[in-house]
Design a protein around this motif. Structure first.
Motif, mmCIF file in Angstrom:
data_model
loop_
_atom_site.group_PDB
_atom_site.id
_atom_site.type_symbol
_atom_site.label_atom_id
_atom_site.label_comp_id
_atom_site.label_asym_id
_atom_site.label_seq_id
_atom_site.Cartn_x
_atom_site.Cartn_y
_atom_site.Cartn_z
ATOM 1 N N PRO A 129 0.798 -1.333 0.102
ATOM 2 C CA PRO A 129 0.072 -0.006 0.105
ATOM 3 C C PRO A 129 0.807 1.476 0.037
ATOM 4 O O PRO A 129 0.483 2.440 -0.428
ATOM 5 C CB PRO A 129 -0.920 -0.414 1.236
ATOM 6 C CG PRO A 129 -0.931 -1.661 1.394
ATOM 7 C CD PRO A 129 0.282 -2.232 1.060
ATOM 8 N N ASN A 130 2.123 1.162 0.448
ATOM 9 C CA ASN A 130 2.717 2.300 0.469
ATOM 10 C C ASN A 130 3.908 2.591 -0.492
ATOM 11 O O ASN A 130 4.757 3.072 -0.450
ATOM 12 C CB ASN A 130 3.622 2.373 1.972
ATOM 13 C CG ASN A 130 2.796 2.584 3.178
ATOM 14 O OD1 ASN A 130 1.913 3.711 2.777
ATOM 15 N ND2 ASN A 130 2.820 1.989 4.098
ATOM 16 N N SER A 131 3.622 1.823 -1.609
ATOM 17 C CA SER A 131 4.727 1.632 -2.924
ATOM 18 C C SER A 131 4.576 3.079 -3.496
ATOM 19 O O SER A 131 3.515 3.568 -3.661
ATOM 20 C CB SER A 131 4.382 0.322 -3.806
ATOM 21 O OG SER A 131 4.733 -0.525 -3.144
ATOM 22 N N PRO A 132 5.526 3.581 -3.949
ATOM 23 C CA PRO A 132 5.575 4.958 -4.520
ATOM 24 C C PRO A 132 4.623 4.832 -5.676
ATOM 25 O O PRO A 132 3.843 5.967 -5.888
ATOM 26 C CB PRO A 132 6.835 5.327 -5.041
ATOM 27 C CG PRO A 132 7.706 4.394 -4.265
ATOM 28 C CD PRO A 132 7.088 3.310 -3.830
ATOM 29 N N ALA A 133 4.348 4.037 -6.402
ATOM 30 C CA ALA A 133 3.212 3.864 -7.727
ATOM 31 C C ALA A 133 2.050 3.687 -7.203
ATOM 32 O O ALA A 133 1.165 4.750 -7.662
ATOM 33 C CB ALA A 133 3.623 2.803 -8.505
ATOM 34 N N LEU A 134 1.796 3.332 -6.040
ATOM 35 C CA LEU A 134 0.420 3.122 -5.557
ATOM 36 C C LEU A 134 0.055 4.483 -4.738
ATOM 37 O O LEU A 134 -1.145 5.172 -4.691
ATOM 38 C CB LEU A 134 0.152 2.109 -4.690
ATOM 39 C CG LEU A 134 -0.009 0.573 -5.417
ATOM 40 C CD1 LEU A 134 -0.450 -0.280 -4.338
ATOM 41 C CD2 LEU A 134 -0.845 0.740 -6.667
#
Length: 120
Positions: free
Chosen positions: A12-17
């Motif tokens: 959920p904390n990935s840059p893309a998301l």
């Protein structure tokens, strides 16, 4: 829960998301403003948290727990319609997601009514 995409593990904390969350929020605020709905700071934070979770569910395929739609009978048609528009911007979300999102819009809509009545 994590999901594999292009040899990269998404969370959920990935840059893309997080970028996707920001883009969705950037579309939501003008949509609401067109209807005179202006969330306060706390409401904006709560909305951002919900949208982040929606973006995650859209990518992960994670489902919502069962939702009793009768709990949303007092939500205005406007709030539900706006929420349905937003949910349509993301893939693989359950219909019930719009009902949950509509609560944020409905609460923010009450800000204007409260200020007109002098409650704030």
């Amino acid at each position: 829960m994590q999901t594999e995409t292009h040899d990269q593990t998404l969370t959920p904390n990935s840059p893309a998301l997080l970028r996707k969350t920001g883009l969705v929020l950037a579309r939501i605020h003008p949509l609401l403003a067109e209807q005179g709905i202006i969330p306060n700071e706390v409401q904006r934070q709560m909305l951002a948290s919900h949208v982040k979770a929606m973006v995650w569910r859209s990518h992960s395929g994670e489902s919502l727990p069962e939702v009793d739609l009768s709990l949303f009978e007092e939500i205005s048609p406007l709030s539900l319609r706006l929420a349905e528009q937003v949910v349509a911007w993301l893939d693989k979300l359950a219909y019930e997601e719009a009902h949950l999102l509509s609560v944020h819009f409905e609460v923010a809509k009450e800000n204007e009514l409260s200020s007109l009545k002098g409650d704030i």
